[in-house]
Scaffold this active site. Sequence first.
Site, PDB file in Angstrom:
ATOM      1  N   SER A  15      14.499  -3.129   1.347  1.00  0.00           N
ATOM      2  CA  SER A  15      14.367  -2.824  -0.076  1.00  0.00           C
ATOM      3  C   SER A  15      15.608  -2.154  -0.638  1.00  0.00           C
ATOM      4  O   SER A  15      16.044  -2.471  -1.752  1.00  0.00           O
ATOM      5  CB  SER A  15      13.131  -1.953  -0.323  1.00  0.00           C
ATOM      6  OG  SER A  15      13.193  -0.743   0.403  1.00  0.00           O
ATOM      7  N   SER A  16      16.218  -1.239   0.110  1.00  0.00           N
ATOM      8  CA  SER A  16      17.399  -0.554  -0.423  1.00  0.00           C
ATOM      9  C   SER A  16      18.573  -1.515  -0.565  1.00  0.00           C
ATOM     10  O   SER A  16      19.353  -1.427  -1.524  1.00  0.00           O
ATOM     11  CB  SER A  16      17.781   0.632   0.464  1.00  0.00           C
ATOM     12  OG  SER A  16      18.206   0.219   1.756  1.00  0.00           O
ATOM     13  N   ALA A  17      18.712  -2.462   0.358  1.00  0.00           N
ATOM     14  CA  ALA A  17      19.778  -3.461   0.256  1.00  0.00           C
ATOM     15  C   ALA A  17      19.543  -4.383  -0.927  1.00  0.00           C
ATOM     16  O   ALA A  17      20.480  -4.736  -1.656  1.00  0.00           O
ATOM     17  CB  ALA A  17      19.872  -4.270   1.542  1.00  0.00           C
ATOM     18  N   ALA A  18      18.284  -4.796  -1.140  1.00  0.00           N
ATOM     19  CA  ALA A  18      17.967  -5.662  -2.274  1.00  0.00           C
ATOM     20  C   ALA A  18      18.254  -4.950  -3.591  1.00  0.00           C
ATOM     21  O   ALA A  18      18.783  -5.555  -4.539  1.00  0.00           O
ATOM     22  CB  ALA A  18      16.509  -6.107  -2.207  1.00  0.00           C
ATOM     23  N   GLY A  32       0.807  -1.216   0.000  1.00  0.00           N
ATOM     24  CA  GLY A  32       0.000   0.000   0.000  1.00  0.00           C
ATOM     25  C   GLY A  32       0.837   1.260   0.000  1.00  0.00           C
ATOM     26  O   GLY A  32       0.422   2.279   0.560  1.00  0.00           O
ATOM     27  N   ASP A  41      21.352  -7.192   5.970  1.00  0.00           N
ATOM     28  CA  ASP A  41      20.334  -7.177   4.919  1.00  0.00           C
ATOM     29  C   ASP A  41      20.957  -7.428   3.553  1.00  0.00           C
ATOM     30  O   ASP A  41      20.393  -8.148   2.718  1.00  0.00           O
ATOM     31  CB  ASP A  41      19.539  -5.873   4.945  1.00  0.00           C
ATOM     32  CG  ASP A  41      20.400  -4.629   5.072  1.00  0.00           C
ATOM     33  OD1 ASP A  41      21.652  -4.740   5.056  1.00  0.00           O
ATOM     34  OD2 ASP A  41      19.833  -3.523   5.195  1.00  0.00           O
ATOM     35  N   GLY A  90       9.839  -2.951   5.730  1.00  0.00           N
ATOM     36  CA  GLY A  90      11.027  -3.260   6.514  1.00  0.00           C
ATOM     37  C   GLY A  90      11.713  -4.517   6.030  1.00  0.00           C
ATOM     38  O   GLY A  90      12.349  -5.224   6.815  1.00  0.00           O
TER      39      GLY A  90
END
Length: 339
Positions: free
Chosen positions: A120-123, A112, A165, A117
């Site tokens: 996402s930035s690490a991926a 949404g 992460d 958590g």
Amino acid sequence: MAAISTSAPGKLFLLGEYAVLDGAPALLAAVDRRARVTIGDSESGSWQVSAPNLGIVNLALGGDGGLPAGLDAAGRSKLRVFDAVREAVLARAPRPARPLAITMDSGALSRGGHKLGLGSSAAVAVALTAALATALDLDLDREALFRLAEQAHRRAQGGVGSGGDVAASVYGGLIRYSRGAVPVPLRWPEELSVLAVVTGEGALTTRLVGRVADYAAEDPARYRADIARLAGLAERAEASLGDPDAFLRLAGDYFSALTVLDTHARAGIVSERHHELHAVARREGGVFKTSGAGGGDVGLAFSHSGEPAERLAAALAGAGAAVVPLGFFTAGVHGGSRS
């Protein structure tokens, strides 16, 4: 150049958060929400980047893909991971880069419009590192990919974070992670179930970790005692996987120890909603705990598998909690070959 596509999974901390920042081991699971990156030659003759879930479409970049001088602060913030990875990979590339068109999408790691958590930035950092390395003929094994992506991600995050992460996104599955060490793959016991539960609208990791760092500076003795308590529990995590009851007790003890740290740090790691869900899980013979930085991010509910897990899921739903349909222990970074 044929198009290059990569993907990398999100992650959840099962145990060891915060203590991992001081050298303790952590257990992390890769989950089946993935960030995706596609790279091809730029038809415009200049570097371009798109991140549709961030509202960025065909942004023209400077030489070697640098962010344009006129980009506002909000745009620079959205692209800080991109820029850090780009610089890190280009610095090691064996040849100059021709203009590339790059598309990044981490929308699957949100719900949404709110981040869950899941790292996402690490991926994104991992998937982008793998894709750029392939595009620029930089040969990286898995450990080298982890080191390069972790270095870039840490720079983008202002030096905050454990790197766990990034490790989960690279290696996948279930890992034991300690800073400075190669991650160790582990096996999750079939007798244990884990559910991901939405607890809020997302939390800013750097803010929560920063508040704990402030507490460490203000009251170092009490901080060391709090972290020592967490670290002692984290050291037992791997061994407890062989005894489901022991793991459930450990998860409950870890949540209690995190609550003590949060009370002293006044950081907002553990909320009233977390305590409510912890009580719901305990009544069903399970355990609820925060995951990662805490705050509004996804939490975890552990129980014995089978009927106990079904009862726990029903009880959480009855308490108004949303269980996120996640697959745990999924594969790490994938792709990099030209198609």
